[in-house]
Design an enzyme around this catalytic site. Structure first.
Site, PDB file in Angstrom:
ATOM      1  N   PRO A  44       4.276  -1.742   4.284  1.00 59.09           N
ATOM      2  CA  PRO A  44       4.822  -1.123   3.079  1.00 59.09           C
ATOM      3  C   PRO A  44       3.892  -1.258   1.878  1.00 59.09           C
ATOM      4  O   PRO A  44       3.489  -2.362   1.515  1.00 59.09           O
ATOM      5  CB  PRO A  44       6.125  -1.890   2.842  1.00 59.09           C
ATOM      6  CG  PRO A  44       5.972  -3.168   3.579  1.00 59.09           C
ATOM      7  CD  PRO A  44       5.020  -2.910   4.702  1.00 59.09           C
ATOM      8  N   GLU A  45       3.515  -0.157   1.311  1.00 57.38           N
ATOM      9  CA  GLU A  45       2.790  -0.156   0.047  1.00 57.38           C
ATOM     10  C   GLU A  45       3.704   0.506  -0.988  1.00 57.38           C
ATOM     11  O   GLU A  45       4.901   0.631  -0.758  1.00 57.38           O
ATOM     12  CB  GLU A  45       1.435   0.548   0.201  1.00 57.38           C
ATOM     13  CG  GLU A  45       0.532  -0.186   1.209  1.00 57.38           C
ATOM     14  CD  GLU A  45      -0.877   0.384   1.326  1.00 57.38           C
ATOM     15  OE1 GLU A  45      -1.338   1.016   0.371  1.00 57.38           O
ATOM     16  OE2 GLU A  45      -1.501   0.199   2.378  1.00 57.38           O
ATOM     17  N   ARG A  80     -10.106  -7.846   7.209  1.00 62.27           N
ATOM     18  CA  ARG A  80      -9.365  -6.655   7.583  1.00 62.27           C
ATOM     19  C   ARG A  80     -10.380  -5.588   7.931  1.00 62.27           C
ATOM     20  O   ARG A  80     -11.479  -5.909   8.377  1.00 62.27           O
ATOM     21  CB  ARG A  80      -8.392  -6.230   6.494  1.00 62.27           C
ATOM     22  CG  ARG A  80      -8.887  -6.470   5.067  1.00 62.27           C
ATOM     23  CD  ARG A  80      -7.976  -5.869   4.059  1.00 62.27           C
ATOM     24  NE  ARG A  80      -6.803  -6.661   3.739  1.00 62.27           N
ATOM     25  CZ  ARG A  80      -6.789  -7.796   3.032  1.00 62.27           C
ATOM     26  NH1 ARG A  80      -7.901  -8.352   2.654  1.00 62.27           N
ATOM     27  NH2 ARG A  80      -5.689  -8.378   2.710  1.00 62.27           N
ATOM     28  N   LYS A 102       4.262  -3.397  -5.460  1.00 65.61           N
ATOM     29  CA  LYS A 102       4.974  -3.616  -4.201  1.00 65.61           C
ATOM     30  C   LYS A 102       6.157  -4.555  -4.359  1.00 65.61           C
ATOM     31  O   LYS A 102       6.830  -4.855  -3.377  1.00 65.61           O
ATOM     32  CB  LYS A 102       4.009  -4.173  -3.154  1.00 65.61           C
ATOM     33  CG  LYS A 102       2.806  -3.284  -2.889  1.00 65.61           C
ATOM     34  CD  LYS A 102       1.794  -4.019  -2.045  1.00 65.61           C
ATOM     35  CE  LYS A 102       0.423  -3.374  -2.187  1.00 65.61           C
ATOM     36  NZ  LYS A 102      -0.629  -4.222  -1.604  1.00 65.61           N
TER      37      LYS A 102
END
Length: 288
Positions: free
Chosen positions: A2-3, A270, A61
């Site tokens: 979720p952003e 990442r 967020k």
DNA sequence: CAGCACACCTGAGGGC
DNA sequence: TGCCCTCAGGTGTGCT
């Protein structure tokens, strides 16, 4: 993950299905889900019980639900796998159900916080005079906030000895951007993720911000369309948005602009996805 | 003090 | 079949 757009859709769902209801009872089923509530799970539950929930807000967020007449708010962060679901009381518990909130009414639904990887959580915090939970005072306004300060963001870029993707992910400079939308916006702006920010011109900053807003609004438009139909987005059962992504996750696939195979590079534990032709790396700098 | 590495988590998926 | 490794990544903390 979720952003900002996903969190905004959750906020809208909460506004519709949870605001103005009074808490009857709270079950904390996993202590880690309230780890940011320093006083502990029992305190969290006691301080909610009997209070009415106000209209939800969001910054980046983070989202929060005011607890009426207490000067506090329930702060929520979904982390990487968190969901806020509105379910009928009869619905079977989810495997990763962490917190259940029951209400003192006859609506028949309850609020559930479900989170497989427990990076997210709920907590109660005092609110500042403008209604912001005190612990997120350091979070910058997000680019969809009409009071987002583009000048301040630009000057922060000029001032910092950092690179553009780090800056986009720095929630104290601009909030709501995660790894996915950072790569998408950089691809749209034809900017390599390691480009130093100190030399950004004002037009370049403005163009990048425009792409950030565009990609977020596009996602929001998709998520917003189905949100009326059921609890589809507030409970997240259909998954997050069907994102039509141009960069993220497209290693080896042709760039949608020039056809060059997209690349993935390890970056800060990442990945960064980019087009090696459209997004040329900066010249190595002797500045240290 | 700014910048950066790392811990925190669990499940999916790949290799053997 | 099953074990082990890697990967996913936002945030707070602590180190340089």
């Amino acid at each position: 993950m979720p952003e900002l757009p996903e969190v905004e859709v959750v906020r809208r769902g909460l506004a519709r299905w949870v605001a103005d209801r009074t808490v009857a009872d709270v079950d904390v089923l996993h202590p880690r889900a309230v780890r940011r509530h320093i006083a502990g799970a029992d305190d969290f539950a006691h301080r909610l019980k009997g209070h009415r929930i106000g209209a939800p807000s969001r910054r980046g967020k983070y989202l929060w639900l005011p607890v009426e007449d207490t000067g506090s708010a329930v702060l929520a962060h979904l982390g990487m796998s968190g969901q806020l679901l509105v379910k009928t009381q009869e619905a079977p518990d989810e495997k990763h159900l962490r917190i259940r909130v029951r209400f003192d009414d006859s609506v028949g639904t309850e609020l559930r916080f479900v989170d497989q990887r427990t990076f997210g959580g709920l907590s109660l915090h005092d609110t500042t005079p403008d209604g912001l939970p005190d612990v997120i005072a350091h979070i910058a306004r997000d680019p969809l906030d009409e009071r987002f300060d583009a000048d301040a963001f630009h000057h922060a870029l000029r001032r910092s000895r950092t690179t553009i993707k780090r800056a986009l992910l720095n929630q104290s400079l601009i909030s709501g951007v995660g790894n996915i939308y950072a790569d998408e916006a950089l691809w749209r702006a034809r900017l390599h993720y390691e480009r130093p920010t100190a030399t950004f011109t004002r037009p370049r900053t403005s163009e990048l911000l425009g792409h950030v807003r565009d990609v977020m609004n596009a996602a929001l438009a998709v998520g917003g369309t189905s949100f009326d139909s059921l609890y589809v987005n507030v409970n997240g059962e259909s998954g997050y948005f069907d994102r039509s992504l141009d960069a993220y996750g497209r290693e080896g696939e042709p760039c949608r602009r020039c056809g060059t195979p997209m690349r993935r590079r390890p970056w800060m534990n990442r990945s960064s996805y980019f087009c090696p032709r459209c997004q040329r790396p900066p010249r190595p700098s002797r500045l240290s």
